[in-house]
Each structure stands twice: as C-alpha cells, then as structure tokens.
Design an enzyme around this catalytic site. Structure first.
Site: not given
Length: 565
Positions: A104, A175, A246-247, A418
């Site tokens: 990850y 994930k 997610e994202d 990140n």
C-alpha cells in the site's frame, strides 16, 4: 482479545488439474498433499516435495529480498497474490512492518502511475462508461457470490498524485489486501472495483499502453447517473455488502457519501476513515501530552473534504468530552491556500461553511494582512495541535514550527499528506525545530528519528488501524449502516491501545505487530455501537465476540475433498 484457534473443516471443491492451480483462492502450490494430488489430478504437475506454508513463505521471503526497488517488490507480491492468495497473506503477515508500505502507501502510488505498464493479470471489476448499460451482467460475471466488502474508486484523486484513470485500481486492490491482512476478512469476500469514466490526464491519453477508456472524464449528470447505476446494481447483487468509496475527487467525494450513506452500508475512507484514525491518534496524544482533546486548540493546513471531515469528527469528540458545539468550533481553525477560512471568504464549499471563524472575532490579531496565512494563524491562535492535509510539501516551515513551540511546550504535529514526497514537513525537521519536544504522527511511513543521541519513534497515522476493524465489525454484527457514533467508538478504542499512553513511552499508535488484536477490539466496539444505534440486531456480548471469531480468516491451508460441480 486474541482469536481462538479454529479447527478448519475440509473444503469440498469441484476443480482439478491445471484449473485448480490457476485459482488463486484455492491454489496451494507445492503444499498439496499426496492424497490431494491423486484426488485432484495433480500428480506430475508439481515437484515431488510436499511443503508446509511456512516453508513456502520462507522461500518467497528469500526471493523478495532479492529485489532492489520497492516497485519491483510490489510487483513480486502482487504476482504471488494472483497465484496463491493464502501464501500471499501468510507472507505479508509474517513481515507486515516491511511489506505494508510495499503493498500500500507509499509504493502503491507508483504502481498506480505505472498500472498499464506493469499489468499482468486481471483482478477485480473494471466498469467503463461505455459498458454502463451492462452493469448487471458485469457484476453477475463475478464468480464469488458472497461478496461482503467492495472498495471502489474512479481514479480521479489517487493519493496526492491526481488523476490516474484506470490505474487507480491499484488502490482498491491494496486497500482490500489490508482488510484481509489486518482485519481478518476472507479474500473470498472482497472485490476491488474501478469505475472507468475516462481521464483528464493527457499523459495517459497519449500513452499507447494505457488500458482505460481513452476519453475525457464524464461529469455532472452523466457522472452521477453512472455512479447511481453502479450503486443500484451492487444493491441488487449483494444487498448487504459494505461499500467503501476510495480516492474520489473532492467535488464528488462528499456528495456521493451524503447521497448513499443511508441507502447502502457505505463510507468514505478518505473522509471518515482518515478522520477516525486521526481523532484516535489525537485522543492518545492529548492524554500523553497532558489533558483531553477538548482542551486543545487545533490548526489545519488543508480545508478539503478530508481535512474538514477530520475537523468535524474532532468537534464531535470534544462535544462528547463536554464542550458546547459553539465552543468546540471556536477551537478549530482551517487554513487553505487562500488563508484562514472566515465568514467573509467568498466561494466556500458547502462542507466548509460550518468551519469558518467569524472575522469580527479576529480584530485584535497581530497581523497587517487581509489574508491570514498559516504563520498568522499559528502566531495568534497559539495552537497545541497542527495538522497538515494540504498535499503540498514543505509548508510546515521552520518559522511556523518554532513559533508554535514558543507557546506550546509539547506540540502535537501531524503532517498527514501522502505520499512521502508531499509531506508538509519531515519528522526529522519537526523534532529538531522543537528541541525534541514534539509528538509527531505522519500519513506516510518514516524511520525513527535520531536527535541528540535520542531515538524518537514516528507513528504512522495509518487508516489501516481503523478501516479493517470497522469492516470486521460490520460483517460480524450484520450492521446495515455505518454511523458517526460507530466511527467515534473505533477512534476511542484505537486510543486505548496507544503504547505512549499505556507505558509512558514508545509510539502514540500501536505497533503493526498488534494490528490484528487492535482490529478485533475495534470490531467489537463498532459492532456493539451498531447494536446500540439500532442498525444491527442486538445480541449478547458473547455472541458478538463469537461472530467476530467466526469471521476472522487466517492464512492457513484447508484439507480439500473432491466434489462434482
């Protein structure tokens, strides 16, 4: 509570020969027993020696160490995952400290950027806008009928790297690997999905190897209708599934969460998961520094959906600790690229409006500027906590950190952006600028800092401490929704496992070797709160714990028995 050792029942399967060896969820490779090799037409298809999973894992570890770059290690591990999932998880759990950053963040970012280049074998579901009218058929093609967790992305805001198009699939794969490795959710129950709605990344559109739909991103009604078709198809196929967004880009993340969180069991890890792990870290850090979170003044750099989501959960937590909502909001200051969010600032996003400070209350501030910079805010607020979610490197300057430390002897500094290249300041600099007094937690992994002959361990404020336990708790309790109270119970449970609080030294967050224990504790807290909130059927504590035990998958081979299809 440690998992009880379960006696594994034999598994009856209809596959044999090369087909069985090509099935990652069932393949054992050299660990097939001689009896299984005879029964499943595998004689002569494998070397003579029958190995244990630990012997296989040792060979894989030796091979892994032969790779020199992190991306090559990532590719190698993904190859094992696509060949033998049980071995993959045994290997990862044996070396979680080493391998979590490889499967990850931060390495997954490079894997997403190079997705089409390093592509070897399909995993998960790719749903392009061109196939929007075949949504039901696409999901029916998924061979696993009992999917319990889906992670879905549209690839538009991958970590701090922006639009990666179909390459964003690396994030759901990674994930879900952590759902299994950290939360004990069987890989057979997980499904990564990418919604291929095009890309605005010209480099990808010009790349002859790019495997996604070569088209600018669809937007507005077309986009939301497409996502809605997906949600309805998922509800039809797996009505009880947990769906994690997610994202997604900021402009879509919060609207999608608000639109579907009461329609399907869903949450957004970038907003809610990040908020939950951050609040858990802050509860622990506040206790270690002396006092409660409600006593602290907090400044954010970054006022997007993630930052505002964290801020709202902090406000909710400090209200639980006794503050009024008005007082709780007065202690949180949001700074973005245009300065401090105030009620006089134009063009605020809907989720920002409740987090503004009243400009009239700032009349006595020591500043000559109309735009209140981060330094202005730190100088006047004198915060105890500084959180970075800006996605921009170097914005926590020496002047800002030293100014904070002048008024706060034990500052809590959390550069959470990140990947590592986007971090607001390095732990090494923060420790040096505060004379070794700062409590530091980061979004990306960092090695311990050595300053004046003292070692300072750096906690990674990693969502993996939260979302696997939430997923396990939802599955074990049968929760139909994820409420804010369930997330806050996860935060409080995480804080209880802080070595710094428990022992007076060490990391502010648990060590990775304890992550399964922490996930199980979070699962229990989340399941219990789900029952209290009426989104799960009430059971005894013993029954809930048993459900967690029963659903906790471990990377062990089972005996196989042959059956017909």
């Amino acid at each position: 509570m440690e998992p009880k050792t379960k006696k594994q029942r034999s598994l009856y399967i209809p596959y044999a020969g090369p087909v069985l060896l090509e099935f990652p969820l069932l393949n054992k490779g050299s660990a097939f027993s001689m009896e299984e090799r005879r029964n499943f037409n595998l004689l002569g298809l494998l070397p003579e020696v029958v190995e244990t999973i630990e012997e296989q894992a040792e060979r894989a570890w030796i091979q892994y160490q032969g790779f020199k770059t992190e991306i090559d290690k990532h590719i190698y591990l993904r190859n094992i995952q696509d060949t033998n999932e049980t071995l993959f998880y045994r290997l990862v759990n044996n070396h979680l400290d080493e391998m979590m950053p490889v499967i990850y963040t931060p390495t997954v970012g490079a894997a997403c950027e190079r997705f089409s280049e390093i592509y070897r074998r399909s995993r998960g579901v790719f749903i392009s806008y061109q196939n929007r009218h075949n949504m039901d058929d696409i999901l029916q093609n998924v061979p696993n009928h009992n999917i319990k967790v889906i992670v879905v992305t549209d690839g538009e805001r991958i970590l701090g790297l922006g639009d990666q198009g179909i390459g964003g699939m690396g994030i759901p794969i990674g994930k879900l690997s952590l759902y299994t490795a950290c939360g004990g959710i069987s890989p057979a129950y997980t499904l990564p999905v990418v919604l291929d709605v095009g890309t605005n990344n010209q480099q990808l559109l010009n790349d002859p190897l790019y495997m996604g739909w070569r088209n600018p991103r669809i937007t507005d009604d077309e986009y939301y209708e497409f996502v809605d078709e997906f949600i309805q198809a998922v509800k039809q196929r797996w009505p009880d599934v947990l769906l994690q967004f997610e994202d997604f880009a900021q402009k879509n993340a919060m609207p999608l969460l608000n639109r579907y969180r009461n329609e399907i069991c869903s949450f957004n890890d970038d907003i809610q998961g990040t908020a939950a792990v951050t609040v858990g870290t802050l509860i622990a850090a506040s206790r270690a520094a002396g006092g409660q979170l409600s006593e602290k003044k907090i400044v954010f750099l970054g006022a997007g959906s993630a930052g505002c989501g964290i801020a709202e959960m902090i406000i909710a937590q400090t209200q639980r600790e006794g503050l009024s909502e008005e007082t709780a909001r007065q202690k949180v200051f949001m700074v973005d690229r245009f300065g401090l969010l105030t009620d006089k600032m134009p063009n605020l996003l809907p989720f920002q409006t409740k987090l503004v400070q009243k400009r009239e209350n700032l009349s006595d501030w020591d500043t000559d500027s109309d735009v209140l910079s981060l330094l202005d805010v730190v100088r006047n607020v004198k915060p105890d906590i500084l959180i970075g979610v800006s996605g921009q490197t170097g914005l926590f300057t020496e002047e800002i950190i030293r100014e904070m430390h002048k008024h706060c002897p034990r500052p809590i500094v959390m550069p959470l952006s990140n990947p590592t290249s986007r971090v607001e300041a390095t732990p090494q600099d923060i420790i040096a600028w505060t004379e070794g007094n700062a409590l530091v937690a980061t979004g990306s992994p960092f090695n311990p800092v050595v300053w004046k002959d003292k070692i300072y361990p750096i906690a990674q404020c990693n969502n993996a401490f939260i979302f696997p336990g939430i997923g396990l708790g939802v599955i074990a309790s049968g929760a139909s929704r994820i409420t804010d109270e369930m997330l806050m119970s996860a935060s409080e449970t995480l804080a209880q496992y802080s070595p710094l609080v428990l022992n007076g030294e060490g990391l502010v967050l648990p060590e990775l070797k304890d992550i399964q224990k922490v996930s199980r504790a979070i699962a229990f807290a989340v399941g219990k709160m789900a029952q209290q909130q009426g989104v799960a059927v009430k059971t005894s504590a013993e029954a809930l714990q048993q459900a967690i035990d029963d659903n906790f998958w471990q990377a062990e081979y089972r005996d196989y028995r042959r059956t017909s299809i």
